[in-house]
Design a protein around this motif. Structure first.
Motif, PDB file in Angstrom:
ATOM      1  N   TYR A 152      15.744  16.204 -15.103  1.00 27.68           N
ATOM      2  CA  TYR A 152      15.093  15.615 -13.925  1.00 27.68           C
ATOM      3  C   TYR A 152      13.963  14.716 -14.405  1.00 27.68           C
ATOM      4  O   TYR A 152      13.411  14.909 -15.482  1.00 27.68           O
ATOM      5  CB  TYR A 152      14.569  16.696 -12.964  1.00 27.68           C
ATOM      6  CG  TYR A 152      13.207  17.253 -13.335  1.00 27.68           C
ATOM      7  CD1 TYR A 152      12.032  16.688 -12.834  1.00 27.68           C
ATOM      8  CD2 TYR A 152      13.098  18.339 -14.200  1.00 27.68           C
ATOM      9  CE1 TYR A 152      10.793  17.186 -13.184  1.00 27.68           C
ATOM     10  CE2 TYR A 152      11.858  18.853 -14.557  1.00 27.68           C
ATOM     11  CZ  TYR A 152      10.708  18.259 -14.043  1.00 27.68           C
ATOM     12  OH  TYR A 152       9.476  18.756 -14.403  1.00 27.68           O
ATOM     13  N   LYS A 153      13.648  13.725 -13.612  1.00 25.02           N
ATOM     14  CA  LYS A 153      12.523  12.834 -13.902  1.00 25.02           C
ATOM     15  C   LYS A 153      11.831  12.491 -12.593  1.00 25.02           C
ATOM     16  O   LYS A 153      12.491  12.182 -11.598  1.00 25.02           O
ATOM     17  CB  LYS A 153      12.989  11.544 -14.596  1.00 25.02           C
ATOM     18  CG  LYS A 153      11.844  10.594 -14.951  1.00 25.02           C
ATOM     19  CD  LYS A 153      12.319   9.423 -15.801  1.00 25.02           C
ATOM     20  CE  LYS A 153      13.127   8.440 -15.003  1.00 25.02           C
ATOM     21  NZ  LYS A 153      13.437   7.198 -15.792  1.00 25.02           N
ATOM     22  N   VAL A 154      10.517  12.564 -12.612  1.00 26.87           N
ATOM     23  CA  VAL A 154       9.719  12.244 -11.429  1.00 26.87           C
ATOM     24  C   VAL A 154       8.767  11.115 -11.789  1.00 26.87           C
ATOM     25  O   VAL A 154       8.047  11.189 -12.784  1.00 26.87           O
ATOM     26  CB  VAL A 154       8.902  13.467 -10.936  1.00 26.87           C
ATOM     27  CG1 VAL A 154       8.145  13.131  -9.670  1.00 26.87           C
ATOM     28  CG2 VAL A 154       9.820  14.638 -10.698  1.00 26.87           C
ATOM     29  N   SER A 155       8.766  10.056 -10.996  1.00 27.49           N
ATOM     30  CA  SER A 155       7.888   8.917 -11.265  1.00 27.49           C
ATOM     31  C   SER A 155       7.406   8.338  -9.952  1.00 27.49           C
ATOM     32  O   SER A 155       7.942   8.635  -8.880  1.00 27.49           O
ATOM     33  CB  SER A 155       8.616   7.846 -12.079  1.00 27.49           C
ATOM     34  OG  SER A 155       9.786   7.418 -11.417  1.00 27.49           O
TER      35      SER A 155
ATOM     36  N   ASN B 119       5.679   2.644  -8.775  1.00 23.29           N
ATOM     37  CA  ASN B 119       5.206   1.572  -9.665  1.00 23.29           C
ATOM     38  C   ASN B 119       5.680   1.757 -11.098  1.00 23.29           C
ATOM     39  O   ASN B 119       5.375   0.961 -11.967  1.00 23.29           O
ATOM     40  CB  ASN B 119       3.678   1.503  -9.656  1.00 23.29           C
ATOM     41  CG  ASN B 119       3.037   2.767 -10.194  1.00 23.29           C
ATOM     42  OD1 ASN B 119       3.718   3.725 -10.531  1.00 23.29           O
ATOM     43  ND2 ASN B 119       1.728   2.792 -10.270  1.00 23.29           N
ATOM     44  N   GLY B 120       6.435   2.841 -11.367  1.00 20.62           N
ATOM     45  CA  GLY B 120       6.983   3.051 -12.696  1.00 20.62           C
ATOM     46  C   GLY B 120       6.322   4.154 -13.494  1.00 20.62           C
ATOM     47  O   GLY B 120       6.831   4.537 -14.553  1.00 20.62           O
ATOM     48  N   TRP B 121       5.178   4.689 -13.035  1.00 24.42           N
ATOM     49  CA  TRP B 121       4.523   5.766 -13.779  1.00 24.42           C
ATOM     50  C   TRP B 121       5.431   6.981 -13.819  1.00 24.42           C
ATOM     51  O   TRP B 121       5.895   7.469 -12.788  1.00 24.42           O
ATOM     52  CB  TRP B 121       3.220   6.177 -13.115  1.00 24.42           C
ATOM     53  CG  TRP B 121       2.115   5.205 -13.246  1.00 24.42           C
ATOM     54  CD1 TRP B 121       2.125   3.992 -13.861  1.00 24.42           C
ATOM     55  CD2 TRP B 121       0.808   5.360 -12.697  1.00 24.42           C
ATOM     56  NE1 TRP B 121       0.908   3.388 -13.748  1.00 24.42           N
ATOM     57  CE2 TRP B 121       0.083   4.204 -13.033  1.00 24.42           C
ATOM     58  CE3 TRP B 121       0.186   6.356 -11.958  1.00 24.42           C
ATOM     59  CZ2 TRP B 121      -1.230   4.018 -12.659  1.00 24.42           C
ATOM     60  CZ3 TRP B 121      -1.125   6.178 -11.583  1.00 24.42           C
ATOM     61  CH2 TRP B 121      -1.832   5.025 -11.933  1.00 24.42           C
ATOM     62  N   ILE B 122       5.707   7.514 -14.998  1.00 23.78           N
ATOM     63  CA  ILE B 122       6.487   8.733 -15.137  1.00 23.78           C
ATOM     64  C   ILE B 122       5.523   9.923 -15.121  1.00 23.78           C
ATOM     65  O   ILE B 122       4.637  10.027 -15.966  1.00 23.78           O
ATOM     66  CB  ILE B 122       7.306   8.708 -16.438  1.00 23.78           C
ATOM     67  CG1 ILE B 122       8.302   7.550 -16.406  1.00 23.78           C
ATOM     68  CG2 ILE B 122       8.033  10.036 -16.631  1.00 23.78           C
ATOM     69  CD1 ILE B 122       9.047   7.361 -17.712  1.00 23.78           C
TER      70      ILE B 122
ATOM     71  N   THR C 143       0.818  -1.202   0.000  1.00 20.36           N
ATOM     72  CA  THR C 143       0.000   0.000   0.000  1.00 20.36           C
ATOM     73  C   THR C 143       0.854   1.254   0.000  1.00 20.36           C
ATOM     74  O   THR C 143       0.324   2.346   0.093  1.00 20.36           O
ATOM     75  CB  THR C 143      -0.924   0.022   1.229  1.00 20.36           C
ATOM     76  OG1 THR C 143      -0.120  -0.052   2.421  1.00 20.36           O
ATOM     77  CG2 THR C 143      -1.900  -1.146   1.198  1.00 20.36           C
ATOM     78  N   CYS C 144       2.180   1.113  -0.090  1.00 17.82           N
ATOM     79  CA  CYS C 144       3.089   2.253  -0.030  1.00 17.82           C
ATOM     80  C   CYS C 144       3.320   2.821  -1.417  1.00 17.82           C
ATOM     81  O   CYS C 144       3.847   2.144  -2.295  1.00 17.82           O
ATOM     82  CB  CYS C 144       4.423   1.837   0.609  1.00 17.82           C
ATOM     83  SG  CYS C 144       5.611   3.197   0.721  1.00 17.82           S
ATOM     84  N   ASN C 145       2.910   4.077  -1.621  1.00 11.53           N
ATOM     85  CA  ASN C 145       3.125   4.774  -2.878  1.00 11.53           C
ATOM     86  C   ASN C 145       4.176   5.848  -2.652  1.00 11.53           C
ATOM     87  O   ASN C 145       3.942   6.807  -1.916  1.00 11.53           O
ATOM     88  CB  ASN C 145       1.826   5.409  -3.373  1.00 11.53           C
ATOM     89  CG  ASN C 145       0.753   4.368  -3.591  1.00 11.53           C
ATOM     90  OD1 ASN C 145       1.000   3.346  -4.204  1.00 11.53           O
ATOM     91  ND2 ASN C 145      -0.449   4.617  -3.089  1.00 11.53           N
ATOM     92  N   GLN C 146       5.333   5.698  -3.272  1.00  4.17           N
ATOM     93  CA  GLN C 146       6.443   6.632  -3.077  1.00  4.17           C
ATOM     94  C   GLN C 146       6.733   7.394  -4.362  1.00  4.17           C
ATOM     95  O   GLN C 146       6.505   6.890  -5.466  1.00  4.17           O
ATOM     96  CB  GLN C 146       7.700   5.877  -2.641  1.00  4.17           C
ATOM     97  CG  GLN C 146       7.574   5.202  -1.287  1.00  4.17           C
ATOM     98  CD  GLN C 146       8.750   4.305  -0.994  1.00  4.17           C
ATOM     99  OE1 GLN C 146       8.939   3.282  -1.654  1.00  4.17           O
ATOM    100  NE2 GLN C 146       9.560   4.683  -0.018  1.00  4.17           N
ATOM    101  N   LEU C 147       7.259   8.600  -4.208  1.00  4.67           N
ATOM    102  CA  LEU C 147       7.684   9.409  -5.343  1.00  4.67           C
ATOM    103  C   LEU C 147       9.185   9.203  -5.520  1.00  4.67           C
ATOM    104  O   LEU C 147       9.949   9.311  -4.559  1.00  4.67           O
ATOM    105  CB  LEU C 147       7.369  10.875  -5.097  1.00  4.67           C
ATOM    106  CG  LEU C 147       7.405  11.810  -6.309  1.00  4.67           C
ATOM    107  CD1 LEU C 147       6.277  11.459  -7.258  1.00  4.67           C
ATOM    108  CD2 LEU C 147       7.300  13.258  -5.871  1.00  4.67           C
ATOM    109  N   GLU C 148       9.595   8.870  -6.738  1.00  6.69           N
ATOM    110  CA  GLU C 148      11.004   8.687  -7.048  1.00  6.69           C
ATOM    111  C   GLU C 148      11.481   9.851  -7.910  1.00  6.69           C
ATOM    112  O   GLU C 148      10.882  10.140  -8.950  1.00  6.69           O
ATOM    113  CB  GLU C 148      11.225   7.354  -7.756  1.00  6.69           C
ATOM    114  CG  GLU C 148      10.845   6.170  -6.872  1.00  6.69           C
ATOM    115  CD  GLU C 148      11.028   4.830  -7.555  1.00  6.69           C
ATOM    116  OE1 GLU C 148      11.278   4.823  -8.792  1.00  6.69           O
ATOM    117  OE2 GLU C 148      10.921   3.796  -6.880  1.00  6.69           O
ATOM    118  N   ILE C 149      12.536  10.511  -7.472  1.00  5.68           N
ATOM    119  CA  ILE C 149      13.041  11.718  -8.128  1.00  5.68           C
ATOM    120  C   ILE C 149      14.463  11.458  -8.594  1.00  5.68           C
ATOM    121  O   ILE C 149      15.323  11.076  -7.799  1.00  5.68           O
ATOM    122  CB  ILE C 149      13.011  12.920  -7.167  1.00  5.68           C
ATOM    123  CG1 ILE C 149      11.586  13.129  -6.628  1.00  5.68           C
ATOM    124  CG2 ILE C 149      13.524  14.175  -7.846  1.00  5.68           C
ATOM    125  CD1 ILE C 149      11.530  13.918  -5.353  1.00  5.68           C
TER     126      ILE C 149
END
Length: 286
Positions: A97-100, A103-106, A19-25
């Motif tokens: 920069y890229k933010v996703s 789960n892989g959504w960009i 249930t953990c949704n994280q932002l990857e920067i």
């Protein structure tokens, strides 16, 4: 520059307990890395709270360095990511920069963005919370998220895409020859005589013209005959360029069988007309 990604629901993990949704920067700095800052804000009504930011207080990023950063788990809600450059020329290429999402959504990627760039996004509730009756009244018969290919689906002019329109792991039905195309499931076993079925979809229409059709059928005899559950018409029932999350269809005239199949058909006047499927649920109620 500000962009918006409205109602982005998290593509469920293959681990149903996750249930953990994280932002990857991801940031590749240029020769003036000290000019770069970013923050993530959560919005409730008109108020915002900063939930993550970088670099740490009193620290500058190093020039020509790749940074990979991950936020803490984000609770369901509305968020905004903003990256800024104090000089006003963004990150000079080959920097970027890229933010996703985890789960892989960009969500966004850019280089020469000027003074700042903001992207709004929404972290949605799990399926059980978005569709309470899924747990309370309905039995889950099919749950296909296309995370590892087409899964139990196959068909004519249908392909698996690793990423499309901001989502990872999707199935595409494209009417390349203007003769209609389809994607259909394997036969799923039924252990009970369900009185009502519900199909819940996440889909996206691309280059579908007014009057083009997206139809959903079902079969109880391993595909020998099909019956229409719903036929949606472009321009009135759906429009291009939007993810339709949680779109549901009910049907009750299914004669009891030991199995059921689903089929999704695309009929377009354009060779580029297509329907993208991100999630397919089939629920049954006794």
């Amino acid at each position: 520059l500000e962009t918006s990604l409205d109602l982005i629901y998290m593509h469920a993990s293959s681990n149903k307990n996750e249930t953990c949704n994280q932002l990857e920067i991801e940031i590749l700095t240029d020769t003036h890395a000290a000019e770069i800052e970013w923050l993530v804000e959560r919005f409730v009504d008109e108020s915002s709270t900063t939930v993550a930011k970088g670099p740490p207080e009193g620290v500058n990023y190093r020039s020509e360095t790749l940074y990979t950063l991950t936020t803490d788990c984000l609770t369901p809600g509305d968020y905004e990511f903003t990256i800024s450059d104090s000089y006003g020329d963004g990150i000079i290429e080959p920097g970027y920069y890229k933010v996703s999402m985890s789960n892989g959504w960009i969500l966004a990627t850019s280089s020469n963005f000027g003074t700042f760039e903001s992207t709004r996004f929404t972290v949605g509730l799990p399926a059980e919370a978005r569709f309470p009756d899924l747990v309370a009244k309905w039995a889950e018969l099919i749950d296909e998220n296309f995370s590892n290919g087409l899964g139990d689906f196959k068909g004519q002019q249908s392909v698996y895409l690793e990423e499309a329109f901001g989502r990872s792991g999707v199935g595409r039905v494209k009417d390349e020859n203007q003769g209609g195309s389809s994607i259909y499931s394997s036969a799923f076993s039924l252990k009970h005589n369900y009185s009502t079925f519900k199909i819940v979809l996440s889909f996206y229409a691309s280059d579908m013209e007014a009057g083009d059709k997206f139809c959903i059928d079902y079969s109880g005899d391993t595909g020998l005959t099909w019956k229409r559950a719903e036929c949606l018409v472009g321009g009135s029932d759906f429009n291009n360029g939007f993810w339709e999350d949680g779109f549901s269809i009910l049907f009750e005239d299914f004669k009891f069988s030991t199995s059921i199949q689903l089929r999704f058909r695309c009929k377009s006047k354009s060779s580029s007309g297509s329907i993208i499927l991100d999630r397919v649920y089939l629920l049954g109620k006794l």
